[in-house]
Scaffold this active site. Structure first.
Site, PDB file in Angstrom:
ATOM      1  CG  ASP A  53      -1.922  -1.111   1.224  1.00 57.46           C
ATOM      2  OD1 ASP A  53      -2.333  -1.519   0.126  1.00 57.46           O
ATOM      3  OD2 ASP A  53      -2.291  -1.583   2.320  1.00 57.46           O
ATOM      4  CE1 TYR A 111       3.956  -6.932   3.553  1.00 57.77           C
ATOM      5  CE2 TYR A 111       3.185  -9.195   3.783  1.00 57.77           C
ATOM      6  CZ  TYR A 111       3.264  -8.026   3.058  1.00 57.77           C
ATOM      7  OH  TYR A 111       2.657  -7.947   1.830  1.00 57.77           O
TER       8      TYR A 111
END
Length: 250
Positions: A53, A111
Site C-alpha cells: 500500500d 513482513y
C-alpha cells in the site's frame, strides 16, 4: 519469450503503492517505464508478488516479466538498477520457467513492522517507522502475539468492507523484539498470505494490549468473533516492510 524473476527493494514513502494507478506514482509503473526504455519502446507488463500500500516499503519484493530475447542476467540487473528511479533497487535477476508466477506460485511472505517508541520520536525515521509514545508492557505483547500463530480466519483483522471471500490464512511465525539502541519495537510475521491491512491491524491490536487498553487474550476473542470492531486501530503504513518472499521448491 524468456521469463525473468527479479528481487527488488524500494523506499515506499513517495509511492501510492506497488500496483499501477491512473493518477498516482507506483512502483509497478516506474519499473514498466524502465523496461520500455530498455526494450526500444515495447510495453512490458510486470507482475508483483505483493501489492504493498501507500507508504509501505520493501526489502525483498519479487516480480516477474517476459522479454522476447535472452539477456545476460547481470547486465539486465545493472541496467534496470541504474535506469530505475533512485528509490528502487534491483537486487537480483534470474531466469525462471514459464509457469512461474510471482503472485500465484506457492510461497511464504515475511513482513516487518517498525514502531518508534521513543519520547521524543526520531524525526529522521518519520517515513520509516510508526510512532507510539505511550507506555508498553512488552511481556504482554509477547504473550499475545503467540495467539496469531496457526491457521485462522482473520476476518477480524482485515479492513472493513474487504471483498475477498476466503479469509483463512496460516501464520507460521510471529514475534516482537526490542532494539534498545534505537528505541524500536520490531514485529515480524511470516505466513502463506495476508489480507488487506491485516499486518497493520494485528500490530495496532498488539500495541493496545501492550498499553493495557485490551486484555492479553484479546487476539483469541477477535479470531473467535471475527469482528473488526474488537481489534485495534490501523497504524500508518510507514512502519511496514515486505521483508522476504520464499517460494516452494518444486
Amino acid at each position: 519469450m524468456t521469463r525473468y524473476k527479479a528481487i527488488i527493494s524500494y523506499d515506499g514513502s513517495q509511492f501510492q503503492g506497488f500496483q499501477r494507478q491512473s493518477h498516482a506514482r507506483s512502483v509497478q509503473e516506474e519499473i514498466e517505464k524502465t523496461l520500455t526504455k530498455l526494450t526500444n519502446g515495447k510495453e512490458i507488463k510486470v507482475h508483483g508478488a505483493g501489492r504493498t500500500d501507500s507508504g509501505v516499503h520493501a526489502y525483498g519484493q519479487v516480480l516477474h516479466f517476459d522479454l522476447d530475447q535472452d539477456r545476460d542476467l547481470e547486465k539486465l540487473r545493472f541496467a534496470l538498477d541504474t535506469q530505475s528511479p533512485e528509490d528502487i533497487d534491483f537486487i537480483s535477476v534470474e531466469k525462471v520457467s514459464d509457469d512461474f508466477h510471482s503472485r500465484y506460485t506457492k510461497h511464504l511472505k515475511t513482513y516487518e513492522f517498525i514502531v518508534d517508541i521513543g519520547r521524543p520520536k526520531n524525526p529522521m525515521m518519520r517515513h520509516y517507522a510508526t510512532h507510539f509514545p505511550y507506555p508498553l508492557d512488552l511481556d504482554n505483547i509477547q504473550l499475545a502475539i503467540k495467539d496469531l500463530i496457526g491457521t485462522h480466519d482473520f476476518t477480524g483483522f482485515t479492513a472493513s468492507g474487504a471483498t475477498i471471500e476466503n479469509k483463512v490464512r496460516t501464520i507460521i511465525d510471529a514475534s516482537v523484539r526490542y532494539e534498545e539502541d534505537k528505541n524500536f519495537l520490531i514485529f515480524t510475521f511470516t505466513g502463506n498470505g495476508f489480507l488487506y491491512k491485516q499486518v497493520r491491524n494485528m500490530v495496532g491490536t498488539l500495541l493496545k494490549i501492550g498499553n493495557n487498553r485490551m486484555p492479553v487474550d484479546q487476539i483469541k476473542t477477535i479470531l473467535e468473533k471475527k469482528d473488526r470492531q474488537l481489534a485495534g486501530p490501523t497504524p500508518a503504513g510507514n512502519g511496514l516492510y515486505l521483508k522476504e518472499i520464499i517460494y516452494e521448491d518444486k
